[in-house]
Every structure is written in structure tokens, then in C-alpha cells.
Design an enzyme around this catalytic site. Structure first.
Site, PDB file in Angstrom:
ATOM      1  N   GLU A  75       0.750  -1.236  -0.070  1.00 16.94           N
ATOM      2  CA  GLU A  75       0.097  -0.014   0.189  1.00 16.94           C
ATOM      3  C   GLU A  75       0.669   1.389  -0.042  1.00 16.94           C
ATOM      4  O   GLU A  75       0.385   2.476  -0.226  1.00 16.94           O
ATOM      5  CB  GLU A  75      -1.006   0.065   1.317  1.00 16.94           C
ATOM      6  CG  GLU A  75      -1.915  -1.109   1.190  1.00 16.94           C
ATOM      7  CD  GLU A  75      -2.769  -1.239   2.560  1.00 16.94           C
ATOM      8  OE1 GLU A  75      -3.796  -1.758   2.429  1.00 16.94           O
ATOM      9  OE2 GLU A  75      -2.298  -0.644   3.581  1.00 16.94           O
ATOM     10  N   ASP A  93     -11.977  -6.771  -1.791  1.00 13.64           N
ATOM     11  CA  ASP A  93     -12.846  -7.908  -1.400  1.00 13.64           C
ATOM     12  C   ASP A  93     -14.190  -7.420  -0.833  1.00 13.64           C
ATOM     13  O   ASP A  93     -14.328  -6.578  -0.298  1.00 13.64           O
ATOM     14  CB  ASP A  93     -12.110  -9.030  -0.428  1.00 13.64           C
ATOM     15  CG  ASP A  93     -12.027  -8.329   0.877  1.00 13.64           C
ATOM     16  OD1 ASP A  93     -12.772  -8.641   1.698  1.00 13.64           O
ATOM     17  OD2 ASP A  93     -11.027  -7.780   0.876  1.00 13.64           O
TER      18      ASP A  93
END
Length: 222
Positions: free
Chosen positions: A16, A193
Site C-alpha cells: 500500500e 474483497d
């Protein structure tokens, strides 16, 4: 805040933040409490980038350090999140944050001591830019100390917080610290997700890249 203010940027995982560190120039590093803080220039702005690790305590630690040690004028969290009704690879720019696992007897679920409220608003100026550059969904982010992987878990969250559209394990903790210290805070996370561990590993890398691109877009607009 403006480009003349130093901005702090937080991600929970290496994937990230690595893309942001790669784009930095004039970098110097500082090790504090097991975290490496990368201070330098990013898109002509003064920035400090750090991987916090997973969870609320880790997020709170680096947020406090960015504010109190590095003196940043604003903080942005980037990375990935789970979607509740928001599809994978969609950008989420929270309008506000709640901590779904806080439960103090006699008070509403999510009530935060000291701040004396449940919901923490994101900084609107930073959030508006992030939403524009990412086509991000504005919704409520729910944060807790567990990976949400089942319908039972999401139903439990929505029972108490029906406006929630995404879940993570860090952002509300950073928002909490920033609210106490008076530091502007915003977040851009891409859905990796639909609360499924299998989907997470399918999408986490590309989702992280999308969030990184949005942060760079923000810095160019400041």
C-alpha cells in the site's frame, strides 16, 4: 491544508505504500518504535510516508507520531478495504468513520470515550479531491480488529450501523487520533474483497495501486 504543509501518508501494508516511497525524492528515513518513516518530496509536496502495520493500535501509533514528531499539517490513509455492497476495485473515500467493535456498557455501540461521540467526520476538502481523482464512493467506513469474512459479521455491523459501506482495520483509529489533535484526516481505500479472504488475495495488489494513484492525484491538486 496546502502544498506548503507537510502531509503524512499511511498504509497498513508494504504493497500500500511502496509505490509512494518509490516516487519520493530527497528521502531520509527515521526509525521510531519499529516503523520506518520516509520523509521527502512527493509531487512537489513535503511528505512523510509510513507503513503502520495491521490494526487500530498500529494505526494510532504512527498517526500520533506523524502529528507530534513530524508536525504534519494533514494525514491521508491509503490502501485496501472490504466492501459491503461496494464492488471490488471500487475506490472508497469515507465521509466518516466508526469503530464497530467498541462496546461500552450503557452507551451506544461505537461510542468513543473522551471524544464523546460515535462517528468521526473526514476532512471534507481532502476527501472531495480524493473522490474526484478516483471517482470514489462516499460512504461510512467501519473499523475493527478483525478481518470481516462472513455475512454474519457484515449483518452484525449493519444492524448497529446501517449506513456502512466498507470495512477495514485501521482508518477510524487514525481519524480518532486526528480528531483529538485537530489534524485534518482523509482516507482513500480501494475495495479488494467483498468481505472474503479469497478475493482479498486476488485483488490486493491492483487495488493498492489504484489508491496510490489517487493519493498522487491529490498531491498534484493541492
Amino acid at each position: 491544508m496546502t502544498k506548503t504543509d507537510k502531509i503524512g501518508i499511511i498504509g497498513a501494508l508494504s504493497v500500500e505504500v511502496d509505490g509512494l516511497v518509490h516516487e519520493m525524492s530527497n528521502v531520509r528515513t527515521t526509525e521510531i518504535g519499529g516503523s520506518t518513516f520516509y520523509e521527502g518530496t512527493l509531487c512537489d509536496a513535503k511528505a512523510v510516508v509510513v507503513k503502520c502495520g495491521v490494526g487500530k493500535v498500529n494505526a494510532a501509533f504512527v498517526t500520533s507520531t506523524l502529528a507530534l514528531v513530524f508536525g504534519v499539517g494533514g494525514i491521508v490513509m491509503t490502501g485496501v478495504c472490504g466492501g459491503i455492497g461496494v464492488k471490488p476495485m471500487s475506490a472508497v473515500v469515507p465521509s466518516s468513520f466508526i469503530q464497530h467493535d467498541v462496546d461500552i456498557d450503557g452507551l451506544p455501540r461505537g461510542h468513543l470515550d473522551v471524544l464523546d461521540r460515535v462517528e468521526i467526520e473526514a476532512d471534507e476538502m481532502l476527501s472531495e479531491i480524493l473522490a474526484e481523482v478516483s471517482d470514489g464512493v462516499r460512504t461510512v467506513m467501519a473499523t475493527g480488529e478483525q478481518f470481516i469474512r462472513s455475512k454474519e459479521q457484515t449483518d452484525r455491523i449493519l444492524t448497529d450501523f446501517p449506513s456502512v459501506g466498507a470495512v477495514d482495520m485501521e482508518s477510524a483509529a487514525s481519524a480518532h487520533i486526528c480528531a483529538r489533535l485537530g489534524v485534518p484526516f482523509a482516507c482513500i481505500k480501494t475495495v479488494s474483497d467483498s468481505c472474503s479472504a479469497d478475493e482479498f488475495y486476488d485483488f490486493v495488489t491492483e487495488a493498492s495501486k489504484k489508491s496510490v494513484a489517487a493519493v498522487l492525484g491529490l498531491l498534484k491538486r493541492l
